[in-house]
Enzyme design. Structure first.
Site, mmCIF file in Angstrom:
data_model
loop_
_atom_site.group_PDB
_atom_site.id
_atom_site.type_symbol
_atom_site.label_atom_id
_atom_site.label_comp_id
_atom_site.label_asym_id
_atom_site.label_seq_id
_atom_site.Cartn_x
_atom_site.Cartn_y
_atom_site.Cartn_z
ATOM 1 N N LEU A 176 67.435 13.210 68.773
ATOM 2 C CA LEU A 176 68.433 13.162 69.719
ATOM 3 C C LEU A 176 69.398 13.300 68.314
ATOM 4 O O LEU A 176 69.637 11.981 67.492
ATOM 5 C CB LEU A 176 68.398 12.506 70.598
ATOM 6 C CG LEU A 176 67.601 12.544 71.807
ATOM 7 C CD1 LEU A 176 67.965 11.764 72.699
ATOM 8 C CD2 LEU A 176 67.833 13.222 72.563
ATOM 9 N N ASP A 177 71.127 13.436 68.540
ATOM 10 C CA ASP A 177 71.869 12.926 67.660
ATOM 11 C C ASP A 177 72.062 12.091 67.058
ATOM 12 O O ASP A 177 71.979 11.210 69.041
ATOM 13 C CB ASP A 177 72.891 14.597 67.708
ATOM 14 C CG ASP A 177 73.179 15.827 67.647
ATOM 15 O OD1 ASP A 177 71.977 16.202 66.800
ATOM 16 O OD2 ASP A 177 73.213 16.691 68.361
ATOM 17 N N ARG A 178 72.625 11.198 66.449
ATOM 18 C CA ARG A 178 73.318 10.263 66.362
ATOM 19 C C ARG A 178 74.163 9.778 67.634
ATOM 20 O O ARG A 178 73.346 8.673 67.899
ATOM 21 C CB ARG A 178 73.549 9.783 65.642
ATOM 22 C CG ARG A 178 74.528 8.036 65.294
ATOM 23 C CD ARG A 178 75.653 8.772 63.928
ATOM 24 N NE ARG A 178 75.147 8.453 62.931
ATOM 25 C CZ ARG A 178 74.807 7.837 62.016
ATOM 26 N NH1 ARG A 178 74.717 5.492 62.812
ATOM 27 N NH2 ARG A 178 74.812 7.867 61.200
ATOM 28 N N ARG A 277 76.227 21.864 71.684
ATOM 29 C CA ARG A 277 77.741 21.753 71.484
ATOM 30 C C ARG A 277 78.137 22.955 70.678
ATOM 31 O O ARG A 277 79.016 22.804 71.157
ATOM 32 C CB ARG A 277 77.021 20.104 70.034
ATOM 33 C CG ARG A 277 76.704 18.695 70.394
ATOM 34 C CD ARG A 277 76.226 18.138 69.591
ATOM 35 N NE ARG A 277 77.186 18.155 68.268
ATOM 36 C CZ ARG A 277 77.206 17.380 67.733
ATOM 37 N NH1 ARG A 277 76.284 16.643 66.913
ATOM 38 N NH2 ARG A 277 78.383 17.019 66.525
#
Length: 337
Positions: A176-178, A277
């Protein structure tokens, strides 16, 4: 939309929303005769707050204690291990066959030595011999590069499993992205990692996200399909040419909206880097807080993306598991009157 169903008949299904499970691990060491090289006090355990021993040669923890501790039987020592009353170089150890090396210090205390170091930015939803499923908070890196030294989910979980045995490891299954919160998992062996990654599309049945995006989306549901590429600045984008890059398919359904924001349920048919995104920017509704992909809003102080559901077939038991995480309240607050 991808609506694959489990193919196995009579498959057991388990759903988790909070909590977790602890793994039970025991293994016996070998007793031996007392060694003259053991150092430390020899008074009975009941009368002494703590006793310290210096390891003179490699041994397993339980057998070392049985050989060197006076005034306690084997079963009493095993109970002290289970209660966390034994430490090696200041770190509590509970595994009977924990390997000791020359020069290490073993301490037997009357009380539990120290609680486990609390995890930061994550909590364990489920743990067994094969996998760990966690909830990750926004702001915590899943995995860092070799050059980065900051705290990550990977490093914390590695330390967690090594409390049981110093050779334990964890292995990345997905990321998962930060600034994305929610459910993710790691494997506890390289064999499980390879098994799951090689059959990812078959064993993972659902990955559902909640996306808070800018603007009022008129269409109640839709599908976005494109070919994703990465620029020299490490930003992903949709190529205007077919078959140019990695194919990415995202399905969305509108949950609620007002004049300024829309809340979407997003299901991934593919799992590409920054896929949601990029696709939200492509339709003109970037994710709130996502400056990299066109957002101008800072309404919630974080990225408006949350991994709500992860459902997959357990690599050992074959049981279909489903883990859920509630939609962040900061997302929902924007739709209150």
């Amino acid at each position: 939309m991808n609506n694959r169903k489990p193919q196995r008949k009579n498959r057991t299904k388990s759903t988790f929303t909070t909590g977790g499970s602890k793994r039970n691990h025991t293994s016996a060491g070998k007793p031996g005769s007392p060694r003259p090289e053991a150092r430390g006090k020899t008074s009975t355990f009941d009368k002494t707050p703590a006793k310290t021993y210096i390891v003179q040669k490699p041994a397993e923890l339980l057998s070392f204690l049985v050989e060197h501790v006076t005034g306690m039987g084997r079963n009493s020592i095993k109970s002290a291990l289970a209660r966390g009353q034994v430490s090696v170089d200041g770190v509590a150890r509970t595994v009977h066959n924990f390997p000791l090396e020359q020069g290490q210090t073993v301490t037997l205390s009357k009380e539990k030595i120290a609680p486990e170091v609390p995890l930061t930015g994550l909590r364990i939803l489920h743990e067994d011999e094969a996998i760990i499923v966690i909830h990750k908070d926004a702001g915590l890196l899943s995995v860092a590069s070799a050059q980065e030294k900051e705290v990550t989910a990977y490093r914390q979980l590695t330390a967690h499993v090594r409390r049981e045995h110093p050779y334990n490891r964890i292995f990345v299954l997905h990321r998962l992205d930060r600034d994305t919160s929610g459910v993710m998992m790691f494997a506890k062996s390289e064999a499980i990692q390879q098994q799951m990654q090689q059959a990812w599309k078959e064993v993972v049945y659902e990955r559902t996200y909640i996306a808070l995006v800018e603007g009022q989306i008129k269409k109640t549901e839709g599908t976005i399909s494109s070919w994703l590429k990465e620029s020299k600045t490490l930003k992903m984008y949709s190529s205007p040419y077919p078959n140019d890059g990695q194919h990415a398919v995202t399905h969305y359904k509108l949950l609620q909206a007002n004049r300024h924001f829309s809340l979407l349920e997003v299901r991934l048919e593919t799992g590409r880097k920054n896929q949601i995104r990029v696709h939200m920017e492509d339709i003109g509704h970037p994710i709130v807080g996502d400056k990299k992909y066109g957002s101008k809003s800072k309404s919630i102080g974080r990225l408006g993306l949350h991994a709500r559901v992860l459902s997959f077939v357990h690599p050992v038991t074959g049981v279909l598991l489903r883990f859920e995480s509630d939609t962040p309240k900061t997302f929902l607050n924007l739709f209150r009157d």
